[in-house]
Design a protein around this motif. Sequence first.
Motif, PDB file in Angstrom:
ATOM      1  N   ARG A 147      18.605   6.580  39.004  1.00 25.15           N
ATOM      2  CA  ARG A 147      20.056   6.735  39.019  1.00 25.15           C
ATOM      3  C   ARG A 147      20.656   5.875  40.117  1.00 25.15           C
ATOM      4  NH1 ARG A 147      19.975  13.023  40.812  1.00 25.15           N
ATOM      5  NH2 ARG A 147      18.961  12.763  42.813  1.00 25.15           N
ATOM      6  N   THR A 148      21.951   5.625  39.988  1.00 30.08           N
ATOM      7  CA  THR A 148      22.646   4.829  40.989  1.00 30.08           C
ATOM      8  C   THR A 148      22.852   5.644  42.262  1.00 30.08           C
ATOM      9  OG1 THR A 148      24.868   5.556  40.334  1.00 30.08           O
ATOM     10  CG2 THR A 148      23.971   3.605  39.192  1.00 30.08           C
ATOM     11  N   TYR A 149      23.196   4.953  43.322  1.00 29.42           N
ATOM     12  CA  TYR A 149      23.687   5.605  44.526  1.00 29.42           C
ATOM     13  C   TYR A 149      25.130   6.046  44.241  1.00 29.42           C
ATOM     14  CZ  TYR A 149      19.902   3.596  47.448  1.00 29.42           C
ATOM     15  OH  TYR A 149      18.713   3.270  48.017  1.00 29.42           O
ATOM     16  N   TRP A 150      25.698   6.848  45.109  1.00 33.88           N
ATOM     17  CA  TRP A 150      27.114   7.178  45.025  1.00 33.88           C
ATOM     18  C   TRP A 150      27.909   5.880  45.124  1.00 33.88           C
ATOM     19  CZ3 TRP A 150      28.844  11.731  43.578  1.00 33.88           C
ATOM     20  CH2 TRP A 150      28.085  12.877  43.830  1.00 33.88           C
ATOM     21  N   HIS A 151      28.970   5.775  44.340  1.00 31.04           N
ATOM     22  CA  HIS A 151      29.812   4.592  44.400  1.00 31.04           C
ATOM     23  C   HIS A 151      31.153   4.863  43.730  1.00 31.04           C
ATOM     24  CE1 HIS A 151      27.842   4.287  40.457  1.00 31.04           C
ATOM     25  NE2 HIS A 151      28.838   3.496  40.058  1.00 31.04           N
ATOM     26  N   SER A 152      32.088   3.939  43.914  1.00 24.33           N
ATOM     27  CA  SER A 152      33.386   4.005  43.244  1.00 24.33           C
ATOM     28  C   SER A 152      33.805   2.576  42.914  1.00 24.33           C
ATOM     29  CB  SER A 152      34.431   4.687  44.128  1.00 24.33           C
ATOM     30  OG  SER A 152      34.617   3.953  45.318  1.00 24.33           O
TER      31      SER A 152
END
Length: 118
Positions: free
Chosen positions: A46-51
Amino acid sequence: MRIVRQSDRGPADQRATVSGQAWFEPVLPATDGTTIANVTFAPGARTYWHSHEGGQILQIVSGRGLICSDGSDPEEIRAGDVVWVPAGERHWHGATRDSPMTHLAISLGTTQWAEEVV
């Protein structure tokens, strides 16, 4: 108008912004603040947290995955689903533990990467 030939896109690569194995295959290099890529996640990746400055559209192409906005519980996503993530919403997405997942990701504006999901 701009035509991007397959030979101009380059090979799939792995990123340091993912837990586990994932492959990013550019469809359209960054153009006018928009990037488009096919992303394949190995089971559990899964990805890291991001926006994203302008939001993100995810079209799930195959497999099953999870997506989670900060402060919410993860939700399952599967082939055929389309997800809209509004501008500035902190989130992560990736494959379930027992299935790989591929999605087409359309990211609008700059992506702000944060910490790994724990």
